[in-house]
Design an enzyme around this catalytic site. Structure first.
Site, PDB file in Angstrom:
ATOM      1  N   ASN A 159      -5.626   1.157   2.933  1.00 32.57           N
ATOM      2  CA  ASN A 159      -5.269   2.257   3.820  1.00 32.57           C
ATOM      3  C   ASN A 159      -6.078   3.530   3.573  1.00 32.57           C
ATOM      4  O   ASN A 159      -6.358   4.289   4.493  1.00 32.57           O
ATOM      5  CB  ASN A 159      -3.769   2.540   3.775  1.00 32.57           C
ATOM      6  CG  ASN A 159      -3.253   2.800   2.380  1.00 32.57           C
ATOM      7  OD1 ASN A 159      -3.958   2.607   1.387  1.00 32.57           O
ATOM      8  ND2 ASN A 159      -2.011   3.227   2.285  1.00 32.57           N
ATOM      9  N   CYS A 189       1.957   4.547   1.734  1.00 30.83           N
ATOM     10  CA  CYS A 189       3.116   4.371   0.858  1.00 30.83           C
ATOM     11  C   CYS A 189       4.050   5.575   0.926  1.00 30.83           C
ATOM     12  O   CYS A 189       5.258   5.437   0.736  1.00 30.83           O
ATOM     13  CB  CYS A 189       2.652   4.156  -0.586  1.00 30.83           C
ATOM     14  SG  CYS A 189       1.674   2.663  -0.818  1.00 30.83           S
ATOM     15  N   GLU A 218       0.762   2.718  -8.283  1.00 28.36           N
ATOM     16  CA  GLU A 218       1.439   3.383  -7.169  1.00 28.36           C
ATOM     17  C   GLU A 218       1.668   2.296  -6.134  1.00 28.36           C
ATOM     18  O   GLU A 218       0.726   1.803  -5.509  1.00 28.36           O
ATOM     19  CB  GLU A 218       0.576   4.531  -6.637  1.00 28.36           C
ATOM     20  CG  GLU A 218       1.285   5.388  -5.602  1.00 28.36           C
ATOM     21  CD  GLU A 218       1.094   4.869  -4.195  1.00 28.36           C
ATOM     22  OE1 GLU A 218       2.088   4.354  -3.621  1.00 28.36           O
ATOM     23  OE2 GLU A 218      -0.016   4.976  -3.673  1.00 28.36           O
TER      24      GLU A 218
END
Length: 479
Positions: free
Chosen positions: A159, A290, A256
């Site tokens: 992303n 996220c 993450e």
């Protein structure tokens, strides 16, 4: 687009560009067809990269913080010089509008410069001087010296193929480590360009940086499970992170992972601002972040007005040619993912949610969508959707909102919208999340604010300073 791909990229192992045993065909999300053929590493080639990184550790350990800072500054300069090339590639392989993609190269360059500043400050920031403080040790002194940890495996997502990759590599180099980079197989070309910039801009020790794109089923366990890896810096899904953690053994983990950020809207919130923040937080880059606002928890007294404002704001988002500056919104990364998002939307409607806007899918494109009166137990409220959906549900009391915010396995980010300072701080303290933004969508700057989550959302924190802490070891020299 020409029939032939614009780019053909190789692996980079031990100071050399090499062919792979296989090839990844990278789809052009802007014009269709294939934008690049990128070499895919075999397990044996991944082993070669690990061996090269391990051999380079001694040479990297001998470099000085000043030298490494100069490297990082040079990389930033060359990255900026090739900004247009990076921006075009991000549009094509990630499907990000040019209005957003054009900001990626300068953002990444600033991260390299931030890491350069940290490198120059290593001894003062990370080193210590200690004196004996227990009986019999009154005359002892000790220097606690920061040292490179060794080899950092960087597992990057699709992303943010430039910024997030930089957020892994820049701290690793600043700390004096070797790097093995495994990019997403969906967006490997941007990482190939970055590897070319790094290796062209500075004269690194051979093996200091290695680029091994490939299919996770072929090389993932080879890389993650190798004892020569000392830190794994990873951004990805919770499932993938859990698997890597099981394989990795005794290494530092900076992960993450998934998120399902709630935005809690209290009756005294500035609704226009909240609607704008929730809309951008939900649909920016198709919600494929996220830290996206995945669920909007609105007090029942303001639900209808907030939904109305979100709809009006979302209707202003422009869908169009990804290379037009006015375009705000494009396709998701692939059709399979778009189908998953569409299924979550349909299931929510079947459960009783009101479809206020959007909701349709065409190939990899899912319309920006607003769902209202979503039941609290709907799957879309508790699952990371990674799609362009503002799912709005209601609550009556503050405690109910906090319980709902904390009701799933994710604990990455959250937002609280209220004009009551005491309430904002009280709720922020009670929400289980790595970060809570007051009166704004989740945001963490360029790496200056630690970013990461709890529970299924990860372990430790990324960010330039925070990541460097995980990429150093300490040696005590006692006098």
């Amino acid at each position: 687009m020409a029939d032939e791909p614009q780019y053909t990229e190789q692996l980079y192992i031990d100071g050399e560009w090499r062919d792979g045993d296989d090839t990844i065909a990278v789809r052009d999300l802007a014009d269709g067809g294939t934008v690049a053929n990128v070499a895919a590493a075999s397990s044996e080639q991944a082993e070669d990269a690990l061996a090269a990184a391990a051999t380079a550790q001694e040479a990297m350990r001998e470099t000085t913080p000043v030298e490494r800072a100069e490297w990082l500054e040079s990389i930033a300069d060359d990255l900026e010089a090739r900004a247009d090339e990076f921006a075009e590639m991000i549009v094509r392989e990630a499907g990000k509008p040019i209005s957003a993609a054009s900001g990626a190269p300068p953002s990444a360059a600033r991260r390299f410069r931030f890491a350069a500043a940290e490198a120059r400050d290593l001894s003062r920031t990370y080193g210590e001087y200690r004196e004996g403080s227990t009986p019999g040790h009154e005359g002892w002194t000790a220097i606690v010296k920061p040292e490179p940890i060794g080899t950092v495996l960087c597992i990057a997502p699709y992303n943010y193929p430039l910024q997030t990759t930089t957020l892994q590599i820049a701290p690793a180099l600043a700390a004096g480590n070797s790097v093995v980079l495994k990019p997403s197989s969906k967006t490997p070309t941007t990482a190939a360009l970055l590897t070319d910039v790094i290796t062209s801009a500075v004269d690194l020790p051979e093996g200091a940086v290695n680029f091994v794109p490939g299919h996770s089923r072929e090389i993932g366990d080879t890389l993650a499970g190798d004892s020569r890896v000392d830190t794994i810096a990873m951004t990805g899904s919770s499932g993938a992170g859990t698997h890597v953690a099981k394989e990795s053994g005794m290494v530092n983990l900076v992960m993450e992972l998934g998120g399902n950020a709630p935005a809690i809207i209290f009756p005294d919130a500035a609704l226009e601002d909240a609607a704008g923040a929730c809309t951008a937080g939900s649909v920016k880059f198709g919600g494929q972040r996220c830290s996206a606002v995945s669920r909007v928890l609105a007090h029942e007294s303001v639900h209808d007005e907030l939904v109305k404002r979100i709809r009006l704001t979302m209707e202003g988002w422009v869908v169009g040619d990804l290379f037009e500056e006015e375009t705000d919104f494009g396709p998701l990364i692939d059709e399979d993912h778009a189908k998953e998002v569409k299924e979550l939307i349909d299931d929510a409607v079947a459960d009783g949610a009101d479809l206020v806007l959007g909701g349709e899918r065409d190939g990899a494109f899912v319309e920006p969508t607003v769902l209202a009166n979503v039941p609290q137990d709907a799957e879309i409220i508790h699952k990371e959707q990674f799609g362009p959906v503002a799912a709005v549900t209601t609550f009556e009391e503050e405690g109910e909102a906090i319980d709902l915010a904390n009701a799933d396995k994710y604990a990455l980010d959250a937002s609280v919208f209220t004009t009551d300072h005491d309430r904002a701080m009280r709720v922020a303290h009670k929400i289980d999340a790595g970060g809570v933004r007051i009166n704004g969508a989740p945001s963490h700057g360029l790496g200056d604010i630690p970013f990461g989550g709890n529970d299924a959302s990860g372990i430790n924190r990324e960010g330039i300073h925070a990541a460097i802490e995980q990429m150093l070891r300490k040696k005590s020299i006692i006098l």
